[in-house]
Design an enzyme around this catalytic site. Structure first.
Site, PDB file in Angstrom:
ATOM      1  N   PHE A  92       0.807  -1.223   0.000  1.00 27.39           N
ATOM      2  CA  PHE A  92       0.000   0.000   0.000  1.00 27.39           C
ATOM      3  C   PHE A  92       0.846   1.283   0.000  1.00 27.39           C
ATOM      4  O   PHE A  92       1.932   1.318   0.576  1.00 27.39           O
ATOM      5  CB  PHE A  92      -0.925   0.014   1.226  1.00 27.39           C
ATOM      6  CG  PHE A  92      -1.762  -1.236   1.335  1.00 27.39           C
ATOM      7  CD1 PHE A  92      -2.787  -1.469   0.428  1.00 27.39           C
ATOM      8  CD2 PHE A  92      -1.508  -2.193   2.315  1.00 27.39           C
ATOM      9  CE1 PHE A  92      -3.552  -2.635   0.511  1.00 27.39           C
ATOM     10  CE2 PHE A  92      -2.271  -3.350   2.402  1.00 27.39           C
ATOM     11  CZ  PHE A  92      -3.290  -3.579   1.494  1.00 27.39           C
ATOM     12  N   ASP A  93       0.302   2.314  -0.660  1.00 29.24           N
ATOM     13  CA  ASP A  93       0.904   3.659  -0.632  1.00 29.24           C
ATOM     14  C   ASP A  93       0.127   4.576   0.312  1.00 29.24           C
ATOM     15  O   ASP A  93       0.666   5.540   0.836  1.00 29.24           O
ATOM     16  CB  ASP A  93       0.826   4.345  -2.010  1.00 29.24           C
ATOM     17  CG  ASP A  93       1.391   3.483  -3.094  1.00 29.24           C
ATOM     18  OD1 ASP A  93       2.448   2.875  -2.865  1.00 29.24           O
ATOM     19  OD2 ASP A  93       0.755   3.411  -4.168  1.00 29.24           O
ATOM     20  N   THR A  94      -1.190   4.307   0.435  1.00 30.41           N
ATOM     21  CA  THR A  94      -2.057   5.189   1.205  1.00 30.41           C
ATOM     22  C   THR A  94      -2.812   4.377   2.260  1.00 30.41           C
ATOM     23  O   THR A  94      -3.317   3.294   1.951  1.00 30.41           O
ATOM     24  CB  THR A  94      -3.081   5.892   0.284  1.00 30.41           C
ATOM     25  OG1 THR A  94      -2.369   6.652  -0.689  1.00 30.41           O
ATOM     26  CG2 THR A  94      -4.007   6.816   1.066  1.00 30.41           C
ATOM     27  N   ARG A 127       1.234   7.651   2.612  1.00 34.58           N
ATOM     28  CA  ARG A 127       0.329   8.780   2.827  1.00 34.58           C
ATOM     29  C   ARG A 127      -0.748   8.356   3.816  1.00 34.58           C
ATOM     30  O   ARG A 127      -1.289   7.240   3.714  1.00 34.58           O
ATOM     31  CB  ARG A 127      -0.308   9.195   1.500  1.00 34.58           C
ATOM     32  CG  ARG A 127      -1.290  10.347   1.663  1.00 34.58           C
ATOM     33  CD  ARG A 127      -1.718  10.912   0.339  1.00 34.58           C
ATOM     34  NE  ARG A 127      -2.289   9.884  -0.526  1.00 34.58           N
ATOM     35  CZ  ARG A 127      -2.890  10.151  -1.685  1.00 34.58           C
ATOM     36  NH1 ARG A 127      -2.972  11.386  -2.118  1.00 34.58           N
ATOM     37  NH2 ARG A 127      -3.379   9.173  -2.416  1.00 34.58           N
ATOM     38  N   ARG A 141      -3.964   0.303  -4.214  1.00 32.65           N
ATOM     39  CA  ARG A 141      -2.788   0.528  -3.358  1.00 32.65           C
ATOM     40  C   ARG A 141      -3.183   1.255  -2.064  1.00 32.65           C
ATOM     41  O   ARG A 141      -2.348   1.893  -1.422  1.00 32.65           O
ATOM     42  CB  ARG A 141      -1.725   1.344  -4.114  1.00 32.65           C
ATOM     43  CG  ARG A 141      -1.197   0.676  -5.376  1.00 32.65           C
ATOM     44  CD  ARG A 141      -0.054  -0.274  -5.118  1.00 32.65           C
ATOM     45  NE  ARG A 141       1.016   0.318  -4.341  1.00 32.65           N
ATOM     46  CZ  ARG A 141       1.934  -0.394  -3.691  1.00 32.65           C
ATOM     47  NH1 ARG A 141       1.880  -1.724  -3.709  1.00 32.65           N
ATOM     48  NH2 ARG A 141       2.889   0.191  -3.013  1.00 32.65           N
TER      49      ARG A 141
END
Ligand code: PLP
Ligand code: CA
Length: 305
Positions: free
Chosen positions: A21-23, A55, A246
């Site tokens: 994951f990014d967020t 994030r 993501r």
């Protein structure tokens, strides 16, 4: 139905989880804190995620507060955030009304059942409103009110929507105004429809219990702008340009947080066991939503190295 992966002790599993994951969308109460008590290790865990370039967005159904109130609450708990990192249900409702619903001129006022958080987010979006915390509505209904509501003389013809959030001063007079606006065609909206509100390790009446009398009276459900409504997910996606695959939703409650992430087809959902629901709730036959990951507490994610 128990397919959730347990994130504990084993650093490899946690690292694999984080790499997906990014967020991260974080529910607040029950995940970061309980009431005014921040859970041990939470600020450090969020710092660690940020240091890895993740994030973080705080997504709360609490309509009584504004985004700025949350910035201050977060700061008081040692968590740095700006208003743009917070997405609350009152902000979600205000943005929906101002930018998506776009009520026609002359029909653009909102009758509010709710607290100052709703009013302040509406004002910030330039949406005119009445009701809410106005002391004129904090009294018993009179025979003159019944008559004036029935013939419409007490109603503002510019009202085009009724918005319900949690209102600690909900009463017959306000509900009767709400009902009569709805009967005259106003749109029925809710900041969120959580039936209950966790406080002091117990449950109280949530925002859904304030709109419930109107649901009963008009036989219609409001459009909710809070979790698990996908109207909120669409608004979050639009604002943060999410790559849903993501993105991971982290929450303590199955029928709001985890359902929000599952219905929104996010890449994952993480259930932390520090709030309303337990593991047994999603292991049950008729579980409302099953997370893809679970952990005893958020700070367990620190064991990723
Ligand atoms: N609504 C109110 C009024 C609350 O006080 C809370 C929790 O503090 C909630 C809803 C649930 O908030 P969350 O979505 O952050 O768990
Ligand atoms: Ca919660």
């Amino acid at each position: 139905a128990s397919s959730a992966k347990y994130l504990t002790g084993d650093g490899t599993a946690i690292k694999e989880f984080l790499d997906k994951f990014d967020t991260f969308l974080f529910d607040c109460d029950g995940v970061l804190w309980s009431g005014d008590h921040v859970f041990d290790g939470v600020p450090e865990t969020l710092l660690l995620l940020r240091s890895k370039g993740k994030r973080i967005v705080f997504v709360t159904n609490n309509s009584t507060k504004t985004r700025q109130d949350y910035v201050e609450k977060l700061a008081g708990m040692g968590i740095e955030a700006g208003a743009d990192d917070v997405f609350g249900s009152s902000y979600s409702a205000a943005v929906y009304i101002a930018r998506i619903l776009q009520l026609p001129p002359g029909k653009d006022k909102v009758f509010v059942i709710g607290e100052a958080g709703v009013e302040r987010e509406l004002a910030a979006e330039g949406v005119p409103f009445l009701g809410g915390t106005d002391p004129a509505f904090r009294r018993d209904i009179t025979p003159a009110d019944f008559a004036g509501l029935a013939d419409g003389s007490l109603l503002d013809p510019a009202v085009g929507a009724v918005l319900c959030g949690l209102d600690f001063h909900v009463n017959y007079l306000k509900l009767a105004h709400g009902l009569h606006y709805l009967r005259r065609g106003a749109r029925f909206l809710a900041t969120n429809t959580d039936s209950t509100l966790p406080m002091h390790r117990d449950l109280f009446l949530g925002a859904g219990s304030c709109s419930a009398p109107l649901v009963g009276a008009v036989g219609e459900q409001p459009l909710s702008l809070g979790k698990p409504s996908q109207a909120m997910m669409d608004a979050v996606e639009g604002k943060f340009r999410l790559d849903r695959a993501r993105t991971c939703m982290v929450g303590d409650r199955l029928n709001t947080d985890i359902k929000f992430g599952v219905d929104g087809k996010l890449g994952g959902t993480l259930h932390v066991l520090t709030g309303v629901n337990s593991k047994a709730d999603w292991e049950a036959e008729n579980a409302v939503a099953v997370p893809s990951f679970y952990a005893d507490k958020l700070s367990d994610l620190r064991d990723c190295e």
